[in-house]
Design a protein around this motif. Structure first.
Motif, PDB file in Angstrom:
ATOM      1  N   PRO A   1      11.815  20.119 -22.879  1.00  0.00           N
ATOM      2  CA  PRO A   1      11.188  21.021 -23.741  1.00  0.00           C
ATOM      3  C   PRO A   1      11.529  22.577 -23.364  1.00  0.00           C
ATOM      4  O   PRO A   1      11.742  23.464 -24.307  1.00  0.00           O
ATOM      5  CB  PRO A   1       9.578  20.769 -23.591  1.00  0.00           C
ATOM      6  CG  PRO A   1       9.858  19.349 -23.390  1.00  0.00           C
ATOM      7  CD  PRO A   1      10.709  18.991 -22.362  1.00  0.00           C
ATOM      8  N   ALA A   2      11.617  22.999 -22.124  1.00  0.00           N
ATOM      9  CA  ALA A   2      11.785  24.252 -21.672  1.00  0.00           C
ATOM     10  C   ALA A   2      13.324  24.799 -21.984  1.00  0.00           C
ATOM     11  O   ALA A   2      13.392  25.659 -22.375  1.00  0.00           O
ATOM     12  CB  ALA A   2      11.292  24.518 -20.043  1.00  0.00           C
ATOM     13  N   GLU A   3      14.073  23.971 -21.633  1.00  0.00           N
ATOM     14  CA  GLU A   3      15.793  24.172 -22.023  1.00  0.00           C
ATOM     15  C   GLU A   3      15.709  24.149 -23.533  1.00  0.00           C
ATOM     16  O   GLU A   3      16.546  25.257 -24.060  1.00  0.00           O
ATOM     17  CB  GLU A   3      16.364  23.188 -21.645  1.00  0.00           C
ATOM     18  CG  GLU A   3      16.401  22.750 -20.110  1.00  0.00           C
ATOM     19  CD  GLU A   3      17.217  21.439 -19.852  1.00  0.00           C
ATOM     20  OE1 GLU A   3      18.228  21.365 -18.945  1.00  0.00           O
ATOM     21  OE2 GLU A   3      16.980  20.442 -20.322  1.00  0.00           O
ATOM     22  N   VAL A   4      15.275  23.487 -24.169  1.00  0.00           N
ATOM     23  CA  VAL A   4      15.459  23.524 -25.638  1.00  0.00           C
ATOM     24  C   VAL A   4      14.549  24.825 -26.191  1.00  0.00           C
ATOM     25  O   VAL A   4      15.106  25.657 -27.130  1.00  0.00           O
ATOM     26  CB  VAL A   4      15.028  22.310 -26.308  1.00  0.00           C
ATOM     27  CG1 VAL A   4      15.332  22.404 -27.809  1.00  0.00           C
ATOM     28  CG2 VAL A   4      15.508  21.151 -25.845  1.00  0.00           C
TER      29      VAL A   4
ATOM     30  N   ALA B   1      15.274  30.027 -29.015  1.00  0.00           N
ATOM     31  CA  ALA B   1      14.788  31.289 -29.051  1.00  0.00           C
ATOM     32  C   ALA B   1      16.122  32.187 -29.156  1.00  0.00           C
ATOM     33  O   ALA B   1      16.280  33.176 -29.828  1.00  0.00           O
ATOM     34  CB  ALA B   1      14.160  31.754 -27.710  1.00  0.00           C
ATOM     35  N   GLU B   2      17.078  31.691 -28.304  1.00  0.00           N
ATOM     36  CA  GLU B   2      18.402  32.463 -28.108  1.00  0.00           C
ATOM     37  C   GLU B   2      18.985  32.370 -29.551  1.00  0.00           C
ATOM     38  O   GLU B   2      19.793  33.230 -29.863  1.00  0.00           O
ATOM     39  CB  GLU B   2      19.369  31.861 -27.113  1.00  0.00           C
ATOM     40  CG  GLU B   2      18.731  32.187 -25.374  1.00  0.00           C
ATOM     41  CD  GLU B   2      18.742  33.578 -25.178  1.00  0.00           C
ATOM     42  OE1 GLU B   2      19.874  34.194 -25.407  1.00  0.00           O
ATOM     43  OE2 GLU B   2      17.949  33.914 -24.407  1.00  0.00           O
ATOM     44  N   ALA B   3      18.847  31.214 -29.966  1.00  0.00           N
ATOM     45  CA  ALA B   3      19.869  31.071 -31.279  1.00  0.00           C
ATOM     46  C   ALA B   3      19.225  31.997 -32.412  1.00  0.00           C
ATOM     47  O   ALA B   3      19.710  32.671 -33.252  1.00  0.00           O
ATOM     48  CB  ALA B   3      19.720  29.548 -31.630  1.00  0.00           C
ATOM     49  N   GLU B   4      17.743  32.015 -32.508  1.00  0.00           N
ATOM     50  CA  GLU B   4      17.312  32.927 -33.491  1.00  0.00           C
ATOM     51  C   GLU B   4      17.437  34.388 -32.959  1.00  0.00           C
ATOM     52  O   GLU B   4      17.754  35.130 -34.140  1.00  0.00           O
ATOM     53  CB  GLU B   4      15.484  32.689 -33.272  1.00  0.00           C
ATOM     54  CG  GLU B   4      15.400  31.278 -34.004  1.00  0.00           C
ATOM     55  CD  GLU B   4      14.082  30.905 -33.688  1.00  0.00           C
ATOM     56  OE1 GLU B   4      13.235  31.412 -32.916  1.00  0.00           O
ATOM     57  OE2 GLU B   4      13.727  29.581 -33.922  1.00  0.00           O
TER      58      GLU B   4
END
Ligand SMILES: O=C(O)CCC(=O)C(=O)O
Length: 266
Positions: free
Chosen positions: A25-28, A33-36
């Motif tokens: 979950p922390a990786e995703v 967040a980076e994608a957004e």
């Protein structure tokens, strides 16, 4: 991550393999967040739907640290190396948004149909391995696959430049009807962190997303190094020209980045 003989056999038989809960979950959460943030930026690599909503961010592994680590993650590189039996390079990298309310369709197609016709890729020795960044549900535009359709080789297709903002070599209705009569349609769904790999000739597509639930998926298109593209016509950030073999990063590199380095950089 090595595939078991049973998983490899399933991949070859059905043309795809779904592996739930591969990424933590922390990786995703970091990747999401980076994608957004990337979708809010103004770069030529970010393509938009006709509404202006983001459709795809290309080549993010070349300008974003979290996606650089994902693009060389052993959990994605090793299974595909196992399938092709040689080193790989990144042919394409994209983060498809399938935005809430505005995400448009991807017409029925085979990926290799485009890689062959537009990029001069000699053989279907490339494929997508995808990571779910959001929960993929039956209702928010999941990827739909036609099992076993990869066994039909590369099918006749037409160049559709009008339906969406992304030109694709698409299949006609009779072809899809015939293949679906044989293999049906499946839509792997599940929590963020799941991984889906599928053969370059597997027929697939996705419907629009009119729900309030976004459906982001990252796709690494990994090509066997000997199968490098010969006659590219698309920009280098869509069909990459760096054929150097990918050296996987250390196991845990993305998790370390998510838990420590990214926080420190903020
Ligand atoms: O993300 C999707 O819904 C479809 C993507 C796709 O079909 C592709 O990248 O070839």
């Amino acid at each position: 991550m090595q595939l078991t003989p049973a998983q490899l056999a399933q991949f070859h038989h059905e043309g795809f393999l779904f592996l739930p809960e591969v990424f933590a979950p922390a990786e995703v959460a970091t990747l999401r967040a980076e994608a957004e943030t990337l979708y809010r930026s103004d770069r030529p690599e970010i393509w938009r739907e006709k509404s202006g909503a983001p459709r795809t961010a290309f080549a993010a592994h070349t300008y974003n640290e979290a996606f650089r680590l994902l693009g060389a993650d052993p959990r994605l590189i090793m299974p595909v190396e196992q399938v092709f039996g040689e080193k790989l390079y990144m042919h394409q990298f994209k983060i498809n948004a399938k935005a809430a309310f505005d995400g448009e369709v991807w017409q029925w197609h085979q990926d290799y149909g485009t890689w062959q016709r537009d990029d001069g890729m000699p053989e279907p020795r490339a494929m997508n391995i995808a990571v779910f960044l959001d929960t993929v549900m039956p209702i928010n535009g999941p990827l739909m696959l036609v099992p076993r359709s990869h066994r039909h080789g590369t099918l006749a297709a037409g160049h559709d430049v009008a339906t969406t903002s992304y030109p694709l070599w698409t299949l006609d209705h009779d072809t899809v009807r015939r293949l679906v009569a044989d293999g049906g349609i499946v839509a792997p769904t599940g929590a963020p962190g799941g991984v889906l790999m599928f053969h370059g000739n597997l027929v697939h597509g996705s419907a629009g997303n009119i729900t309030p639930y976004p459906r982001k998926i990252v796709y690494l298109t990994l090509n066997a190094v000997s199968n490098y593209i010969r006659t590219p016509t698309r920009p280098a950030w869509i069909a990459h020209r760096d054929f150097a073999p990918i050296e996987p990063v250390a196991a845990g590199a993305l998790l370390d980045y998510a838990l420590h380095d990214r926080v420190a950089a903020e």
